[in-house]
Design a protein around this motif. Structure first.
Motif, PDB file in Angstrom:
ATOM      1  N   UNK A 104       2.432   0.204  14.872  1.00 36.58           N
ATOM      2  CA  UNK A 104       3.025  -0.132  13.799  1.00 36.58           C
ATOM      3  C   UNK A 104       2.797   0.732  12.533  1.00 36.58           C
ATOM      4  N   UNK A 105       3.547   0.740  11.746  1.00 38.82           N
ATOM      5  CA  UNK A 105       3.356   1.566  10.562  1.00 38.82           C
ATOM      6  C   UNK A 105       2.286   1.136   9.706  1.00 38.82           C
ATOM      7  N   UNK A 106       1.643   2.158   9.049  1.00 36.60           N
ATOM      8  CA  UNK A 106       0.298   1.859   8.481  1.00 36.60           C
ATOM      9  C   UNK A 106       0.003   3.024   7.534  1.00 36.60           C
ATOM     10  N   UNK A 107       0.289   2.959   6.087  1.00 29.06           N
ATOM     11  CA  UNK A 107       0.261   4.026   5.204  1.00 29.06           C
ATOM     12  C   UNK A 107       0.801   5.152   5.665  1.00 29.06           C
ATOM     13  N   UNK A 108       2.104   5.365   6.032  1.00 30.17           N
ATOM     14  CA  UNK A 108       2.729   6.436   6.437  1.00 30.17           C
ATOM     15  C   UNK A 108       2.681   6.895   7.870  1.00 30.17           C
ATOM     16  N   UNK A 109       1.984   6.169   8.658  1.00 30.65           N
ATOM     17  CA  UNK A 109       1.210   6.734  10.082  1.00 30.65           C
ATOM     18  C   UNK A 109       1.578   5.750  11.045  1.00 30.65           C
ATOM     19  N   UNK A 110       1.560   6.224  12.281  1.00 29.02           N
ATOM     20  CA  UNK A 110       1.730   5.035  13.519  1.00 29.02           C
ATOM     21  C   UNK A 110       0.340   4.763  13.629  1.00 29.02           C
ATOM     22  N   UNK A 111      -0.017   3.426  13.738  1.00 32.97           N
ATOM     23  CA  UNK A 111      -1.271   2.800  14.251  1.00 32.97           C
ATOM     24  C   UNK A 111      -1.152   1.825  15.426  1.00 32.97           C
ATOM     25  N   UNK A 112      -2.018   1.987  16.321  1.00 30.99           N
ATOM     26  CA  UNK A 112      -1.734   1.144  17.311  1.00 30.99           C
ATOM     27  C   UNK A 112      -2.879  -0.104  17.144  1.00 30.99           C
ATOM     28  N   UNK A 159       4.463  -7.206  11.031  1.00 33.07           N
ATOM     29  CA  UNK A 159       4.628  -5.913  11.765  1.00 33.07           C
ATOM     30  C   UNK A 159       5.003  -6.038  13.508  1.00 33.07           C
ATOM     31  N   UNK A 160       3.899  -6.606  13.714  1.00 35.41           N
ATOM     32  CA  UNK A 160       3.642  -6.518  15.367  1.00 35.41           C
ATOM     33  C   UNK A 160       4.915  -7.475  15.965  1.00 35.41           C
ATOM     34  N   UNK A 161       5.193  -8.553  15.427  1.00 33.52           N
ATOM     35  CA  UNK A 161       6.099  -9.369  15.931  1.00 33.52           C
ATOM     36  C   UNK A 161       7.420  -8.715  15.823  1.00 33.52           C
ATOM     37  N   UNK A 162       7.645  -7.879  14.744  1.00 33.65           N
ATOM     38  CA  UNK A 162       9.054  -7.239  14.479  1.00 33.65           C
ATOM     39  C   UNK A 162       9.314  -6.519  15.334  1.00 33.65           C
ATOM     40  N   UNK A 163       8.133  -5.651  15.573  1.00 36.62           N
ATOM     41  CA  UNK A 163       7.969  -4.341  16.696  1.00 36.62           C
ATOM     42  C   UNK A 163       8.584  -4.583  17.853  1.00 36.62           C
ATOM     43  N   UNK A 164       8.178  -5.894  18.655  1.00 40.98           N
ATOM     44  CA  UNK A 164       8.593  -6.329  19.900  1.00 40.98           C
ATOM     45  C   UNK A 164       9.962  -7.043  19.805  1.00 40.98           C
ATOM     46  N   UNK A 165      10.531  -7.116  18.757  1.00 44.07           N
ATOM     47  CA  UNK A 165      12.003  -7.741  18.553  1.00 44.07           C
ATOM     48  C   UNK A 165      12.007  -9.114  18.055  1.00 44.07           C
ATOM     49  N   UNK A 166      10.933  -9.799  17.747  1.00 46.66           N
ATOM     50  CA  UNK A 166      10.900 -11.286  17.401  1.00 46.66           C
ATOM     51  C   UNK A 166      10.078 -11.443  15.851  1.00 46.66           C
ATOM     52  N   UNK A 167      11.118 -11.142  14.877  1.00 51.53           N
ATOM     53  CA  UNK A 167      10.566 -11.140  13.510  1.00 51.53           C
ATOM     54  C   UNK A 167      10.020 -12.575  13.180  1.00 51.53           C
ATOM     55  N   UNK A 168       8.665 -12.231  12.367  1.00 48.26           N
ATOM     56  CA  UNK A 168       8.165 -13.703  12.011  1.00 48.26           C
ATOM     57  C   UNK A 168       8.965 -14.363  10.701  1.00 48.26           C
ATOM     58  N   UNK A 169       9.350 -15.689  10.953  1.00 51.51           N
ATOM     59  CA  UNK A 169       9.758 -16.240  10.023  1.00 51.51           C
ATOM     60  C   UNK A 169       8.775 -17.213   9.166  1.00 51.51           C
ATOM     61  N   UNK A 170       7.803 -17.746   9.829  1.00 54.12           N
ATOM     62  CA  UNK A 170       6.675 -18.287   9.154  1.00 54.12           C
ATOM     63  C   UNK A 170       5.044 -17.784   9.771  1.00 54.12           C
TER      64      UNK A 170
END
Length: 199
Positions: A104-112, A159-170
């Motif tokens: 995920x993106x964190x402070x301009x960097x990739x973070x696992x 960020x995590x759910x968005x990365x795997x293609x399932x954006x968080x709604x709540x």
């Protein structure tokens, strides 16, 4: 199970409602129309939120006047469990990817993200209705997952759910260590003598 005693300090369990900031007051003009925790209760001077929930997230928030407890919870030793309603019917592959850690993106960097416990909820959890309605079901199906972390980066679950293609709604935090949301309703504040934070 460990009991964190907080001698001469005050501790609170709060159900942070949707639309509130995890702050108490602000003098910033851009936050003039925002809602703050101080509107929910007459908290004592020096109280601080242990970790934060962003404005659109809700659920369990711990407050304390004890900096040592705050440091302990934020030191990645205490589990935080969230229920996330995601857009679409989440796949087994996405669950596995989330469990193993994603970039995920964190402070301009990739973070696992660190490995964590993730599973799909078989039915919608019994939660209070959100003050702002989730999008209409005519826009497609949704699903719920439980995700338990020991870290807490900025907007990490979203960020995590968005990365795997399932954006968080709540997004609702339902547990911190041994403290659970249980029957609390949005805006409830309960003062506690001590926090049970580990199993």
């Amino acid at each position: 199970m460990s009991l964190l005693k907080s001698n001469n300090h005050r501790n609170f369990v709060v159900y942070k409602p949707y639309g509130y900031l995890s702050q108490f007051i602000s003098n910033a003009s851009k936050q003039r129309n925002k809602k703050f925790l101080g509107e929910l209760y007459d908290f004592p001077e020096g109280v601080m939120s242990i970790g934060r929930l962003d404005e659109k997230s809700e659920g369990l928030l711990l407050l304390t006047t004890d900096g040592k407890i705050s440091d302990y919870v934020n030191s990645q030793k205490v589990e935080k469990e969230y229920y996330a309603q995601v857009d679409g019917l989440i796949s087994d592959k996405a669950i596995i990817d989330l469990s193993n850690g994603v970039y995920v993106g964190l402070e301009g960097k990739n973070y696992k993200t660190k490995p964590c416990d993730v599973f799909k909820l078989e039915s919608s959890p019994e939660l209070p209705k959100r003050s702002k309605k989730i999008r209409d079901e005519r826009h497609g199906p949704t699903s719920w997952i439980s995700i338990t972390l020991k870290e807490g980066k900025f907007r990490q679950v979203r960020k995590m759910t968005s990365v795997v293609g399932f954006p968080t709604l709540r997004l609702v935090r339902v547990r911190v260590g041994g403290i659970a949301l249980n029957v609390l309703q949005p805006g409830d504040v309960v003062e506690m003598e001590n926090f049970i934070l580990d199993f």
